[in-house]
Each structure stands twice: as C-alpha cells, then as structure tokens.
Design a protein around this motif. Structure first.
Motif, PDB file in Angstrom:
ATOM      1  N   ALA A  60       0.835  -1.204   0.000  1.00 11.86           N
ATOM      2  CA  ALA A  60       0.000   0.000   0.000  1.00 11.86           C
ATOM      3  C   ALA A  60       0.867   1.251   0.000  1.00 11.86           C
ATOM      4  O   ALA A  60       0.561   2.241  -0.679  1.00 11.86           O
ATOM      5  CB  ALA A  60      -0.927  -0.003   1.215  1.00 11.86           C
ATOM      6  N   LEU A  61       1.967   1.222   0.754  1.00 14.20           N
ATOM      7  CA  LEU A  61       2.879   2.363   0.810  1.00 14.20           C
ATOM      8  C   LEU A  61       3.525   2.607  -0.547  1.00 14.20           C
ATOM      9  O   LEU A  61       3.606   3.748  -1.021  1.00 14.20           O
ATOM     10  CB  LEU A  61       3.954   2.104   1.869  1.00 14.20           C
ATOM     11  CG  LEU A  61       4.940   3.245   2.121  1.00 14.20           C
ATOM     12  CD1 LEU A  61       4.254   4.406   2.829  1.00 14.20           C
ATOM     13  CD2 LEU A  61       6.121   2.749   2.966  1.00 14.20           C
ATOM     14  N   LEU A  62       3.982   1.539  -1.189  1.00 16.51           N
ATOM     15  CA  LEU A  62       4.626   1.673  -2.494  1.00 16.51           C
ATOM     16  C   LEU A  62       3.647   2.191  -3.546  1.00 16.51           C
ATOM     17  O   LEU A  62       3.997   3.042  -4.375  1.00 16.51           O
ATOM     18  CB  LEU A  62       5.214   0.330  -2.922  1.00 16.51           C
ATOM     19  CG  LEU A  62       6.352  -0.206  -2.048  1.00 16.51           C
ATOM     20  CD1 LEU A  62       6.706  -1.632  -2.434  1.00 16.51           C
ATOM     21  CD2 LEU A  62       7.584   0.686  -2.153  1.00 16.51           C
ATOM     22  N   ASP A  63       2.427   1.673  -3.504  1.00 20.70           N
ATOM     23  CA  ASP A  63       1.415   2.144  -4.455  1.00 20.70           C
ATOM     24  C   ASP A  63       1.094   3.620  -4.230  1.00 20.70           C
ATOM     25  O   ASP A  63       0.900   4.376  -5.186  1.00 20.70           O
ATOM     26  CB  ASP A  63       0.140   1.308  -4.332  1.00 20.70           C
ATOM     27  CG  ASP A  63       0.322  -0.114  -4.858  1.00 20.70           C
ATOM     28  OD1 ASP A  63       1.281  -0.340  -5.623  1.00 20.70           O
ATOM     29  OD2 ASP A  63      -0.481  -0.988  -4.487  1.00 20.70           O
ATOM     30  N   ALA A  64       1.050   4.018  -2.965  1.00 21.48           N
ATOM     31  CA  ALA A  64       0.739   5.410  -2.647  1.00 21.48           C
ATOM     32  C   ALA A  64       1.835   6.346  -3.136  1.00 21.48           C
ATOM     33  O   ALA A  64       1.569   7.496  -3.495  1.00 21.48           O
ATOM     34  CB  ALA A  64       0.540   5.565  -1.144  1.00 21.48           C
ATOM     35  N   ALA A  65       3.071   5.855  -3.140  1.00 23.14           N
ATOM     36  CA  ALA A  65       4.185   6.692  -3.609  1.00 23.14           C
ATOM     37  C   ALA A  65       4.043   7.029  -5.085  1.00 23.14           C
ATOM     38  O   ALA A  65       4.561   8.050  -5.547  1.00 23.14           O
ATOM     39  CB  ALA A  65       5.512   5.982  -3.362  1.00 23.14           C
ATOM     40  N   SER A  66       3.357   6.182  -5.831  1.00 23.31           N
ATOM     41  CA  SER A  66       3.190   6.398  -7.270  1.00 23.31           C
ATOM     42  C   SER A  66       2.079   7.381  -7.602  1.00 23.31           C
ATOM     43  O   SER A  66       1.892   7.723  -8.770  1.00 23.31           O
ATOM     44  CB  SER A  66       2.897   5.057  -7.974  1.00 23.31           C
ATOM     45  OG  SER A  66       3.920   4.123  -7.728  1.00 23.31           O
ATOM     46  N   GLU A  67       1.339   7.818  -6.599  1.00 20.56           N
ATOM     47  CA  GLU A  67       0.175   8.664  -6.862  1.00 20.56           C
ATOM     48  C   GLU A  67       0.542  10.096  -7.243  1.00 20.56           C
ATOM     49  O   GLU A  67      -0.282  10.813  -7.804  1.00 20.56           O
ATOM     50  CB  GLU A  67      -0.750   8.663  -5.642  1.00 20.56           C
ATOM     51  CG  GLU A  67      -1.407   7.305  -5.401  1.00 20.56           C
ATOM     52  CD  GLU A  67      -2.313   7.299  -4.185  1.00 20.56           C
ATOM     53  OE1 GLU A  67      -2.546   8.391  -3.613  1.00 20.56           O
ATOM     54  OE2 GLU A  67      -2.778   6.221  -3.798  1.00 20.56           O
ATOM     55  N   GLN A  68       1.779  10.508  -6.918  1.00 19.69           N
ATOM     56  CA  GLN A  68       2.225  11.820  -7.384  1.00 19.69           C
ATOM     57  C   GLN A  68       2.292  11.800  -8.914  1.00 19.69           C
ATOM     58  O   GLN A  68       2.696  10.811  -9.517  1.00 19.69           O
ATOM     59  CB  GLN A  68       3.614  12.149  -6.826  1.00 19.69           C
ATOM     60  CG  GLN A  68       3.628  12.390  -5.329  1.00 19.69           C
ATOM     61  CD  GLN A  68       3.387  13.857  -4.989  1.00 19.69           C
ATOM     62  OE1 GLN A  68       2.606  14.536  -5.645  1.00 19.69           O
ATOM     63  NE2 GLN A  68       4.043  14.329  -3.960  1.00 19.69           N
ATOM     64  N   GLU A  69       1.930  12.895  -9.544  1.00 23.62           N
ATOM     65  CA  GLU A  69       1.910  12.939 -10.999  1.00 23.62           C
ATOM     66  C   GLU A  69       3.304  13.103 -11.583  1.00 23.62           C
ATOM     67  O   GLU A  69       4.180  13.725 -10.985  1.00 23.62           O
ATOM     68  CB  GLU A  69       1.011  14.085 -11.469  1.00 23.62           C
ATOM     69  CG  GLU A  69      -0.467  13.898 -11.130  1.00 23.62           C
ATOM     70  CD  GLU A  69      -1.326  15.014 -11.695  1.00 23.62           C
ATOM     71  OE1 GLU A  69      -0.760  15.924 -12.347  1.00 23.62           O
ATOM     72  OE2 GLU A  69      -2.546  14.966 -11.488  1.00 23.62           O
ATOM     73  N   GLY A  70       3.498  12.549 -12.768  1.00 25.50           N
ATOM     74  CA  GLY A  70       4.702  12.767 -13.541  1.00 25.50           C
ATOM     75  C   GLY A  70       5.966  12.206 -12.938  1.00 25.50           C
ATOM     76  O   GLY A  70       5.973  11.154 -12.296  1.00 25.50           O
TER      77      GLY A  70
END
Length: 301
Positions: free
Chosen positions: A120-130
């Motif tokens: 969940a933490l790793l997926d959340a890190a990808s939520e920033q754009e670009g």
C-alpha cells in the motif's frame, strides 16, 4: 535542612560554581521538583531523613507513570548529583542515592510493516503525478528492496546500480562498501525512473551524478526522503512510518522467509550479528499464533 531549600542551594551551585547552561539547570530543576513532591508525599521534608528506599521508589514511580527509561535515568542522575552535593556540604551524614541504580533500558522491537502495508505504501508513492511519482516509487522500492539506510539511498549515484546484473552498491557507516542483489521490482522501478523521470529532473540542475534528484535537479536530501515517505504513508492510511520502518521490514520479512541471520547481517551492513538479532525477537502473540497453527496437539479437534 528542608528538602526544597537544599535543592535551591544545589541549583545555585551548579549554575554559579559549575557554570552549567541555563537549559541544563532548568532540566535539573524540573526533575528535582518532581523528586521533592515525591518525598513530601512520603513525609520526607528534611533532606537528612531521605533513605535509599525513597530514592528507589521515585525511580519506580516514574517507570510506572510511563516515562521513558532514558528519561527516568536522566531524572535519577539529577537526584544522585543532588544527594552527592548534600553529603559533601554536610547536610546529611550518608548519601542515600549512592547505591540506587537507574532502570535498565528496555529493548525496543523495531516496527515492521506487514507485506500488504508495504504494498500500500509503495502504491501510494506512485500517486504523485509525472516524474515525481516515478522517482518516489523508485526510492521506496530501493529502500524496501535492499534495506538501505536513507542516507545510503540518497547518496547513490547512477553508477552504483547495475541493472543488467541487478545489483546495487551501497556505502554504509565509515564508507564501508557492500554490494547487494537488487530485486526485480526495485530494478524495474529504477529503470523506469532513469528513462522517464530523471532526465527531466536533471535538466533543471547542474549535472550532479546523484541518482535521486529533487525538483531543482539537485541531490535529494535525507529530509526530503523523509517527507516522501511521510506523504506516501499518509495517503496509504499508515501511521508511524519512518525510513527505518522500511529497513526493519526488509530484515524482518527476510528472516520470516527463512533467511540466515548472518546473510541478513551482511545485507544490512551491521558490524556485529548481535545488532541484527533484535529482528529475531517475536511477540508473545505471534509465538502463540505460530504454535496454535503449527503444533499437532495445540488444540482439541
């Protein structure tokens, strides 16, 4: 002599004769104020009437109130200094604190995330754009995939990672070098970052060789890495996540998967295996769960 007057004389002595800083004197005043209240509650108004049991009970009371053991040790050090002063100044015929030892520091088990929490933490890190989201994912994949200290991760250069061999070179304390395998998830995340994100960030800077860059094209700092983790944890709904949480999780998950502790020691860059052994400690609840699910006679049919 009355306990409060004796304490006042002691504080004056460390401020003037020993020239301790104002902050140090203030810390002594707080700790000894608590101590005076404790003694008076036990009917000890005169410093000469204080016993070793009174001093020990003060330490025990602070522990029972939930004070950190390091803070209890600091308060007891103030009490010991005070009673040594009182003895040297002939306020008492004995030093009641001489034989009282501080509480032993408790061993704090590292806080490891579960595998679903890590995901969940790793997926959340990808939520920033670009480029930022790609960079953040790569950073967290490296931290969890290698157990690197955050200082080691932000100190990486592009040459420290060999994607063809899937290996990473880290420089630990004292610049001690270690080369570790790089898992496929981390390797893929770094590859994506180097192709899709780093060139964009690097164009804003002055050509630093650092692998992880900030929005100005400069090397990412430890503080920025901390902020990235905190932001991802907030988005994932996780609390008390630090850069060390990923390092702890790396070690814990390896050991739970059957890795040899000596191998984990080398991967973490620990000088001694005793440092690594903290990860082998399990809670009583975990031990019970393993017993109940594994032992053939743990439960009735």
């Amino acid at each position: 002599m009355h306990i409060t007057r004796a304490i006042q004389q002691f504080l004056a002595n460390i401020a003037v004769e020993r020239a301790l800083s104002a902050n140090t004197v203030a810390a002594y005043r707080r700790d000894l104020g608590k101590y005076a209240g404790h003694l008076q509650a036990r009917g000890r108004d005169d410093v000469a009437a204080v016993s070793g049991e009174d001093v020990a009970s003060f330490s025990e009371r602070l522990v029972e109130e939930g004070m950190a053991r390091t803070s209890v040790a600091r308060a007891l050090a103030a009490v010991r200094s005070f009673h040594r002063f009182a003895f040297d100044e002939d306020m008492t015929s004995v030093n009641p604190a001489a034989g009282v030892k501080p509480p032993k520091p408790g061993t704090r088990l590292p806080k490891a995330l579960t595998v679903p929490e890590v995901n969940a933490l790793l997926d959340a890190a990808s939520e920033q754009e670009g480029a930022i989201g790609i960079r953040d994912r790569a950073l967290l994949e490296v931290l969890y995939g290698t157990g690197a200290r955050v200082s080691e991760a932000v100190g990486l250069t592009a040459d420290d990672i060999d994607l063809s061999e899937r290996s990473i070179r880290l420089f630990g304390k004292g610049r001690k070098e270690r080369v570790l395998p790089l898992g496929s998830y981390a390797a893929d995340a770094v590859a994506a970052y180097e192709v899709r994100a780093r060139p964009e960030l690097a164009a804003r800077g002055d050509g630093t060789p650092a692998l992880f860059l900030n929005t100005r094209g400069r090397p990412l700092s430890r503080q920025s890495a901390w902020g990235i983790i905190q932001t991802a944890a907030h988005r994932a709904g996780l609390e008390h996540v630090t850069p060390h949480s990923l390092r702890h999780s790396f070690a814990t998950h390896l050991l739970q998967g059957g890795a040899d502790i000596r191998v984990v020691q080398e991967m973490l860059g620990h000088a001694s295996v005793t440092t690594t052994q903290i990860y082998t400690k399990v809670s009583a609840q975990t031990m019970r769960e393993v017993y109940v699910t594994s032992h053939p006679r743990a439960l009735h049919e």
